[in-house]
Design an enzyme around this catalytic site. Structure first.
Site, PDB file in Angstrom:
ATOM      1  N   ASP A 207       0.845  -1.179   0.000  1.00 51.48           N
ATOM      2  CA  ASP A 207       0.000   0.000   0.000  1.00 51.48           C
ATOM      3  C   ASP A 207       0.889   1.241   0.000  1.00 51.48           C
ATOM      4  O   ASP A 207       2.017   1.200  -0.485  1.00 51.48           O
ATOM      5  CB  ASP A 207      -0.933  -0.045   1.221  1.00 51.48           C
ATOM      6  CG  ASP A 207      -2.294   0.567   0.920  1.00 51.48           C
ATOM      7  OD1 ASP A 207      -2.341   1.779   0.687  1.00 51.48           O
ATOM      8  OD2 ASP A 207      -3.295  -0.165   0.916  1.00 51.48           O
ATOM      9  N   HIS A 255      -3.585   6.085   3.236  1.00 54.00           N
ATOM     10  CA  HIS A 255      -4.348   4.883   2.896  1.00 54.00           C
ATOM     11  C   HIS A 255      -3.757   3.639   3.542  1.00 54.00           C
ATOM     12  O   HIS A 255      -4.477   2.823   4.129  1.00 54.00           O
ATOM     13  CB  HIS A 255      -4.371   4.746   1.377  1.00 54.00           C
ATOM     14  CG  HIS A 255      -5.303   3.695   0.853  1.00 54.00           C
ATOM     15  ND1 HIS A 255      -4.990   2.365   0.814  1.00 54.00           N
ATOM     16  CD2 HIS A 255      -6.543   3.798   0.317  1.00 54.00           C
ATOM     17  CE1 HIS A 255      -5.982   1.690   0.271  1.00 54.00           C
ATOM     18  NE2 HIS A 255      -6.941   2.542  -0.039  1.00 54.00           N
ATOM     19  N   ASN A 352     -13.863   0.139  -6.816  1.00 56.10           N
ATOM     20  CA  ASN A 352     -14.904   1.100  -6.444  1.00 56.10           C
ATOM     21  C   ASN A 352     -15.596   1.713  -7.655  1.00 56.10           C
ATOM     22  O   ASN A 352     -16.055   2.853  -7.590  1.00 56.10           O
ATOM     23  CB  ASN A 352     -14.287   2.233  -5.614  1.00 56.10           C
ATOM     24  CG  ASN A 352     -13.757   1.761  -4.281  1.00 56.10           C
ATOM     25  OD1 ASN A 352     -13.889   0.607  -3.925  1.00 56.10           O
ATOM     26  ND2 ASN A 352     -13.142   2.659  -3.546  1.00 56.10           N
ATOM     27  N   SER A 425     -11.368  -0.914  -0.547  1.00 54.72           N
ATOM     28  CA  SER A 425     -10.068  -0.884   0.122  1.00 54.72           C
ATOM     29  C   SER A 425     -10.218  -1.077   1.617  1.00 54.72           C
ATOM     30  O   SER A 425      -9.319  -1.600   2.276  1.00 54.72           O
ATOM     31  CB  SER A 425      -9.378   0.464  -0.127  1.00 54.72           C
ATOM     32  OG  SER A 425      -8.940   0.604  -1.441  1.00 54.72           O
TER      33      SER A 425
END
Length: 858
Positions: A207, A255, A352, A425
């Site tokens: 990430d 994130h 998404n 996520s």
């Protein structure tokens, strides 16, 4: 004059990232625009063909046909054995099958970066004929352009609107209120009913990075030595270079920290707060590059030190979370299958791009059949409007596999804060954390990917929505349904026993936190760390174990032959004796043997602050407990040719140590750097090179090997560069070395904005007898564009016998420009992925300075 070096192209985003057809073989689904000139040739992305046909540079992956046989890894017993077998099979296959292609590219003077986990090479070129030759090779399967992706809009809007609050120091074992998602999947009920918080399981994510010292995360970080100090080697990896060269974790987006908190955060935000975590920064910030994701994928299977060296597949995590995805033409499948063959469970976000209605909005890698894809729902039990649906556009498979909470998920955030955001996520780490709970309670499942998926699927709560196909129990909106980890744990094979206990101070009876408790027997090895009150919990399959304890300030303990019977939970307490404390002092010397001021000295593994050497290179660490440690020393910037040192330190009284720093090397250890006595070679043969931003090619009097590739000619520029790849480099401003952006494959004798006028010039000279010759490229009296009256002379000398490269300087005075205040010195490999920069924009050069770069083994 010069302009900025061409920036490295990046791609991808947190909830909308993919590796675009990089990992190929038969699994690649190429777009309709991909082209091949004959049935026997590899497919080539039309974007690559269009770019090189127009004479523009293209950055692409050359995917080889051969694949490693991973059956041996699947048959191996135990986590360490499986990861080692997979790593060795993949690396051996890549080395063997890539050798002819690498030799071809070396002959064509083309830089590349090799990846073993996917058997592919990353190449940058504007040469159309080269692309055609690559496509015609029998060993090449496809040529695919590196892709770029935007940050997903749904998630970005949620981030911008979400509130932020201060963080708190939370204990994983405390009585806390779980976040709604943690409670919805019944993780808190697993904590209460089984006493299981994921202990003994290692989770990783790829990430944007992690704030490793966030109060809710620091206790579970594998790099936390439990004594106030940290070791980031094998626990953190940053192929992007965004966190700097020190090897310290960072998160420049947020994130990654959020995702890690949902997996392993304390204080109620994490599903498995007792698990241990590590991380790879596969994304630069709000975007991810294919190259960084590939490198991160390799590191998951075989973690390395901070320099990317000395891989340890035995330290691979059990689980890896991938909260990114997007696109429909991807073959990250190769990495997924490599991980799974090694027994590493992966979870992928479904994407998404949904609208709550439209089908086939899920994207790869989460939409590929081999991946375990995760959809999202909200606190009312409704599917999230953005959650990607199946069927998969890649291979037609039903997606997602399962769904988890992903709307308004509150978790950790950089700055020791918390934030609520939304996305698949956010759903995916609920699944990764759930597997940690499952494997901690049922260790016979560790590495059994099929059985684990079956338990997750079988226990999921069905949701009947077949408008995109499927059945009430398995459809393309919810997958198998809502994640229920309590149901999965209830249904798991309970063939293990729980060993609990407390570790105390033998004199005071107080609990000791931060003590490692390791159980090893047969193919099983589990390690946990005691909580602040000294308590620990181990879940072990039946068998005989050796229990080993170790903690700072105490004598260790060990007990062999500890028998564990299935279902026979036991208690085992330990009392440890404290040890005396002493002073550690000494002197730090640089690579020449002179005292080095300003160096940082630390006793790794001891909770004592680092110290800095004084003007005479001396240091004292006044209070260190008896025990075995590592004394680490790092030079202050600019480090020049001084490397960092790490040497064993046994403290059993007051200790004195002399530390001589080693010669610094590049990441791969190919070259080392050392200051040497100057031996100036005067130029004798004029090179036709004048003016500003000019370059010409010179013949080499003997073959010169640079990063393993032999050359018979080199390009020389007015700006103090020697380049082996391109006859004319173009107009580039100097940067630190190495750097992926062009130019690559350089020797930076004195890379600055220089001009050659009537008072200056470039000459060459050859000295010595054949076999022991030295060839010098000499810049005499070069003027600075920024200050035309200031001059400098320097040279690059190539040694035939040793392969060493020496940079030498003459006539340097007091002017900062002469001393290197705006220059780069050093060497770099052909792909710009490794190199040894001596200085960058630092006034560190003096008259008669000489720096030698020596290849390993010379």
């Amino acid at each position: 004059m010069n302009v900025s070096r061409t920036p490295r192209r990046r791609g991808s985003a947190w909830a909308a990232v993919t590796l675009a057809a990089v990992l190929g073989g038969s699994a690649v689904v190429l777009p309709q625009s991909a082209a091949a000139t004959s049935p026997r040739q590899a497919s080539v992305d039309s974007a690559v063909l269009d770019a090189v046909a127009a004479g523009e540079e293209s950055r692409f992956f050359v995917v080889l046909k051969d694949r490693a046989d991973l059956s041996g890894a699947r048959r191996a017993k135990g986590h360490g054995a499986r990861t080692k077998a997979a790593f060795e099979a993949l690396r051996t296959e890549a080395a063997d099958s890539q050798r002819p292609l690498r030799a071809f590219l070396d002959r064509r003077k083309v830089g590349y970066e090799s990846y073993w986990i996917a058997n592919t090479l990353l190449v940058t070129t504007a040469d159309q004929s080269l692309v055609e030759e690559l496509a015609a090779r029998a060993d090449v399967a496809s040529i695919v352009e590196e892709q770029t992706y935007r940050l997903d809009g749904v998630e970005a809007a949620s981030q911008a609107a979400a509130p932020t609050e201060a963080g708190t120091d939370a204990d994983a074992a405390a009585d806390v209120t779980p976040e709604w998602g943690v409670a919805d999947i019944k993780a808190d009920q697993v904590w209460d009913q089984y006493g299981d918080r994921g202990e003994g399981i290692v989770i990783a994510d790829i990430d944007s990075g992690v704030q490793y010292d966030h109060p809710a995360l620091v206790g579970a970080y594998r790099g936390n030595l439990g004594d106030g100090s940290f070791s980031h080697d094998y626990n953190w990896y940053d192929p992007t270079g965004q966190c700097g060269t020190g090897g310290t974790p960072c998160d420049n987006n947020g994130h990654g920290t959020h995702v890690m908190g949902t997996m392993a955060g304390a204080g109620g935000v994490g599903v498995a707060p007792g698990a241990t975590w590590i991380a790879a920064k596969g994304c630069e910030s709000s975007s991810c590059s294919d190259a960084s994701l590939l490198a991160a994928g390799q590191w998951i299977l075989a973690p390395t030190d901070r320099n990317g060296r000395n891989p340890r597949p035995d330290l691979a995590p059990d689980i890896v979370n991938n909260s990114w995805g997007g696109g429909d033409t991807t073959f990250y499948q190769e990495i997924v299958e490599a991980w799974n063959s090694a027994g590493i469970f992966e979870a992928f976000a479904a994407g998404n791009d949904g609208d709550g209605v439209t089908c086939s909005t899920s994207h790869a890698p989460g939409s590929q059949a081999p991946s375990y894809g995760v959809g999202a729902y909200d606190s009312t039990g409704k599917i999230a409007s953005f959650s990607g649906f199946g069927p998969s556009l890649v291979d037609g498979s039903a997606k997602p596999n399962i769904s988890a909470p992903g709307v308004g998920i509150r978790s950790t955030w950089p700055g020791s804060a918390y934030k609520a955001i939304s996305g698949t996520s956010m759903a995916t780490p609920h699944v990764a954390g759930a597997v940690a709970l499952l494997w901690s309670e049922a260790p016979s499942l560790i590495g059994d990917i099929d059985a684990t998926r079956a338990l997750l699927n079988g226990s999921a709560r069905d949701v009947d929505d077949t408008h995109c196909g499927g059945t009430a129990g398995r459809n393309n909106v919810w997958g198998e349904g809502k994640l229920d980890i309590l149901g999965a744990v209830d249904a798991a094979p309970h063939t293990a026993a729980v060993v609990t206990g407390r570790v105390t101070d033998g004199a005071t009876g107080a609990g000791i936190g931060g003590v490692s408790v390791k159980a090893a027997g047969g193919s099983v090895s589990r390690t946990v760390t005691t909580a602040a009150d000294g308590s620990y919990r181990l879940t072990l399959p039946a068998g005989s174990y050796t229990l080993t304890l170790g903690g700072y300030g105490y004598n260790g303990a060990s007990e062999s032959g500890y028998e564990v019977v299935a279902g026979g939970d036991t208690t085992k307490d330990f009392a440890l004796d404290a040890v005396p404390h002493h002073a550690v002092s000494g002197t730090v010397l640089d690579v020449t043997g002179r005292p080095l001021p300003g160096a940082t000295v630390q006793v790794a593994g001891a909770p004592v602050p680092a110290v800095t050497t004084d003007a005479a290179g001396r240091f004292t660490v006044p209070d260190v407990a008896e025990g075995a440690f590592t004394l680490t020393t790092a030079p202050a910037a600019p480090v020049l040719c001084n490397g960092s040192a790490a040497q064993p330190l046994t403290v059993d009284g007051d200790e004195a140590a002399t530390v001589r720093l080693p010669n610094r090397t590049d990441a791969a250890g190919t070259y080392s750097c050392a200051p040497v006595a100057s031996s100036w070679i005067a130029g004798s043969t004029k090179v036709s090179l004048t003016g500003d931003e000019d370059a010409t090619t010179v013949a080499l009097p003997f073959p010169v090997k640079h990063y393993g590739v032999t050359y018979t000619s080199a390009s020389v520029t007015t700006n103090g560069l020697v380049n082996f790849l391109a006859p004319h480099l173009g107009d580039y401003a100097n940067t630190a070395l190495p750097a992926a952006a062009r130019p690559n494959g350089v020797v930076a004798a004195f890379w600055d904005d220089l001009v050659l006028d009537k008072k200056s010039g470039v000459q060459t000279a050859t000295t010595g007898a054949p076999g022991a010759r030295r060839f010098a490229i000499v810049w005499n009296n070069a003027a600075f564009v920024a200050a035309p009256s200031v001059r400098i002379s320097f040279e690059a000398v190539f040694d035939e016998a040793t392969g060493a490269i020496t940079l030498q300087y003459k006539g340097i005075g007091s002017h900062p420009l002469q001393q290197g205040a705006s220059a780069t010195t050093g060497i770099e490999n052909q792909a710009g992925t490794d190199g040894l920069g001596h200085s960058f924009d630092s006034a560190v050069l003096g008259d008669a300075t000489a720096i030698r770069f020596t290849p390993k083994g010379a």
